[in-house]
Design a protein around this motif. Structure first.
Motif, PDB file in Angstrom:
ATOM      1  N   ALA A  25       0.805  -1.221   0.000  1.00 23.13           N
ATOM      2  CA  ALA A  25       0.000   0.000   0.000  1.00 23.13           C
ATOM      3  C   ALA A  25       0.839   1.273   0.000  1.00 23.13           C
ATOM      4  CB  ALA A  25      -0.937  -0.005   1.211  1.00 23.13           C
ATOM      5  N   HIS A  26       2.011   1.234   0.655  1.00 25.47           N
ATOM      6  CA  HIS A  26       2.772   2.468   0.870  1.00 25.47           C
ATOM      7  C   HIS A  26       4.147   2.500   0.205  1.00 25.47           C
ATOM      8  CE1 HIS A  26      -0.230   3.694   3.864  1.00 25.47           C
ATOM      9  NE2 HIS A  26      -0.180   2.449   4.306  1.00 25.47           N
ATOM     10  N   GLY A  27       4.691   1.347  -0.120  1.00 24.37           N
ATOM     11  CA  GLY A  27       5.986   1.320  -0.799  1.00 24.37           C
ATOM     12  C   GLY A  27       7.195   1.419   0.109  1.00 24.37           C
ATOM     13  N   SER A  28       7.005   1.855   1.339  1.00 24.89           N
ATOM     14  CA  SER A  28       8.102   1.925   2.311  1.00 24.89           C
ATOM     15  C   SER A  28       7.524   1.676   3.697  1.00 24.89           C
ATOM     16  CB  SER A  28       8.796   3.291   2.269  1.00 24.89           C
ATOM     17  OG  SER A  28       7.884   4.322   2.597  1.00 24.89           O
ATOM     18  N   TYR A  29       8.394   1.310   4.630  1.00 25.22           N
ATOM     19  CA  TYR A  29       7.934   0.940   5.962  1.00 25.22           C
ATOM     20  C   TYR A  29       7.777   2.153   6.885  1.00 25.22           C
ATOM     21  CZ  TYR A  29       9.007  -3.945   4.859  1.00 25.22           C
ATOM     22  OH  TYR A  29       9.029  -5.198   4.303  1.00 25.22           O
ATOM     23  N   PRO A  30       6.895   2.037   7.881  1.00 31.79           N
ATOM     24  CA  PRO A  30       6.766   3.097   8.889  1.00 31.79           C
ATOM     25  C   PRO A  30       7.943   3.054   9.861  1.00 31.79           C
ATOM     26  CG  PRO A  30       5.332   1.263   9.433  1.00 31.79           C
ATOM     27  CD  PRO A  30       5.919   0.951   8.085  1.00 31.79           C
ATOM     28  N   LYS A  86      13.926  -1.714   9.421  1.00 36.58           N
ATOM     29  CA  LYS A  86      14.096  -1.852   7.974  1.00 36.58           C
ATOM     30  C   LYS A  86      15.326  -2.663   7.594  1.00 36.58           C
ATOM     31  CE  LYS A  86      11.895   2.680   7.434  1.00 36.58           C
ATOM     32  NZ  LYS A  86      11.729   2.890   8.887  1.00 36.58           N
ATOM     33  N   SER A  87      16.297  -2.742   8.489  1.00 36.00           N
ATOM     34  CA  SER A  87      17.526  -3.487   8.206  1.00 36.00           C
ATOM     35  C   SER A  87      17.360  -4.986   8.418  1.00 36.00           C
ATOM     36  CB  SER A  87      18.657  -2.981   9.105  1.00 36.00           C
ATOM     37  OG  SER A  87      18.333  -3.189  10.479  1.00 36.00           O
ATOM     38  N   TRP A  88      16.260  -5.398   9.028  1.00 36.17           N
ATOM     39  CA  TRP A  88      16.041  -6.822   9.302  1.00 36.17           C
ATOM     40  C   TRP A  88      15.846  -7.588   7.996  1.00 36.17           C
ATOM     41  CZ3 TRP A  88      17.733  -5.617  13.605  1.00 36.17           C
ATOM     42  CH2 TRP A  88      17.614  -6.399  14.758  1.00 36.17           C
ATOM     43  N   LYS A  89      16.374  -8.787   7.936  1.00 35.86           N
ATOM     44  CA  LYS A  89      16.297  -9.606   6.728  1.00 35.86           C
ATOM     45  C   LYS A  89      14.852  -9.809   6.281  1.00 35.86           C
ATOM     46  CE  LYS A  89      17.770 -14.085   4.867  1.00 35.86           C
ATOM     47  NZ  LYS A  89      18.481 -15.357   5.176  1.00 35.86           N
ATOM     48  N   ALA A 127      12.221  -7.863   6.752  1.00 37.10           N
ATOM     49  CA  ALA A 127      11.689  -6.627   6.168  1.00 37.10           C
ATOM     50  C   ALA A 127      12.266  -6.394   4.776  1.00 37.10           C
ATOM     51  CB  ALA A 127      12.002  -5.442   7.079  1.00 37.10           C
ATOM     52  N   ARG A 128      13.551  -6.635   4.613  1.00 36.10           N
ATOM     53  CA  ARG A 128      14.185  -6.428   3.307  1.00 36.10           C
ATOM     54  C   ARG A 128      13.648  -7.409   2.268  1.00 36.10           C
ATOM     55  NH1 ARG A 128      19.083  -7.851   3.354  1.00 36.10           N
ATOM     56  NH2 ARG A 128      19.462  -8.466   5.527  1.00 36.10           N
ATOM     57  N   SER A 140      11.607  -6.352  -1.084  1.00 42.27           N
ATOM     58  CA  SER A 140      12.140  -6.732  -2.394  1.00 42.27           C
ATOM     59  C   SER A 140      11.106  -7.507  -3.199  1.00 42.27           C
ATOM     60  CB  SER A 140      13.400  -7.582  -2.204  1.00 42.27           C
ATOM     61  OG  SER A 140      13.909  -8.009  -3.443  1.00 42.27           O
ATOM     62  N   ARG A 141      10.384  -8.384  -2.524  1.00 47.39           N
ATOM     63  CA  ARG A 141       9.369  -9.194  -3.192  1.00 47.39           C
ATOM     64  C   ARG A 141       8.240  -8.329  -3.747  1.00 47.39           C
ATOM     65  NH1 ARG A 141       6.962 -13.853   0.410  1.00 47.39           N
ATOM     66  NH2 ARG A 141       9.080 -14.646   0.117  1.00 47.39           N
ATOM     67  N   ALA A 142       7.950  -7.227  -3.070  1.00 47.24           N
ATOM     68  CA  ALA A 142       6.839  -6.360  -3.478  1.00 47.24           C
ATOM     69  C   ALA A 142       7.212  -5.405  -4.608  1.00 47.24           C
ATOM     70  CB  ALA A 142       6.349  -5.552  -2.280  1.00 47.24           C
TER      71      ALA A 142
END
Length: 220
Positions: free
Chosen positions: A190-195, A200-203, A205-206, A210-212
């Protein structure tokens, strides 16, 4: 003699802060924690933890809480090896607790594979003489660390509750929780980036980000 126990909650989570708590008590008062029935927070129900946390804070002489935001964690993780950098960050936070509470003896639940090294890293950040006992699974060995573990877990649960109230069901915040994964997947779509409350550095989350990304689904 003043005894301090320090433990954390949320170290491995992808959502929410890493919470570190120290509790301080006179050595002669340790038996009161035993009488309360303190134990490793992971062995207690949320309701029992909430009850014990209130009783612990009535019993101890003082306590101190440090909350490391996801942005702080991301910053150190991106600087080098994840666990090595995170261990140092946590050691620095525990040293902050010690500087504030000024105990004579400290028992800590070691995050490093080398408990001795973890204790040494904490000691490097403390400007006064203090004895540090650094042990793996200290929350199962020392009642004072069990007490810190309970308060830390309750503090983190409250942080997750506030996130849930504002943003919806994020689950427990751990990658093993399907609700957490579903929240991250839906958010990134929905947003393209995390809140800000996501590490964000966690595997995890990455990988989900990347999949999206367009054109990546066939490659993963």
């Amino acid at each position: 003699m003043l005894i301090c126990g320090i433990d954390d909650a949320g170290r491995g989570a992808v959502i929410g802060p890493l919470v570190i708590v120290g509790v301080l008590i006179e050595e002669k008062g340790i038996h009161r924690l035993v009488e309360l029935g303190v134990k490793d927070s992971k062995m207690l129900t949320p309701k029992r933890r909430e009850h014990l946390a209130k009783e612990i804070l009535k019993t101890v002489k003082d306590y101190y809480v440090v909350k490391l935001k996801p942005s702080e964690i991301d910053r150190v993780v991106k600087m080098g090896r994840k666990l090595h950098k995170l261990n140092r960050l946590e050691a620095q936070a525990m040293a902050e607790v010690i500087r504030r509470l000024k105990p004579d003896v400290v028992y800590v639940d070691a995050s490093d594979v080398s408990a001795e090294r973890f204790g040494r890293h904490i000691l490097e950040e403390v400007p006064f003489k203090v004895q540090i006992v650094s042990r793996h699974k200290a929350d199962r060995i020392y009642p004072i660390v069990s007490a810190a573990s309970i308060v830390a877990k309750v503090e983190r649960d409250r942080e997750i509750f506030e996130i849930r109230k504002r943003y919806g069901d994020v689950g427990s915040g751990y990658a093993a929780d399907p609700k957490t994964i579903n929240f991250l997947e839906e958010w990134i779509k929905a947003h393209g980036s995390y809140p800000d409350f996501v590490r964000k550095s966690w595997k995890t989350a990455r990988r989900l980000k990347s999949r999206a990304e367009p054109g990546q689904s066939k490659l993963l």
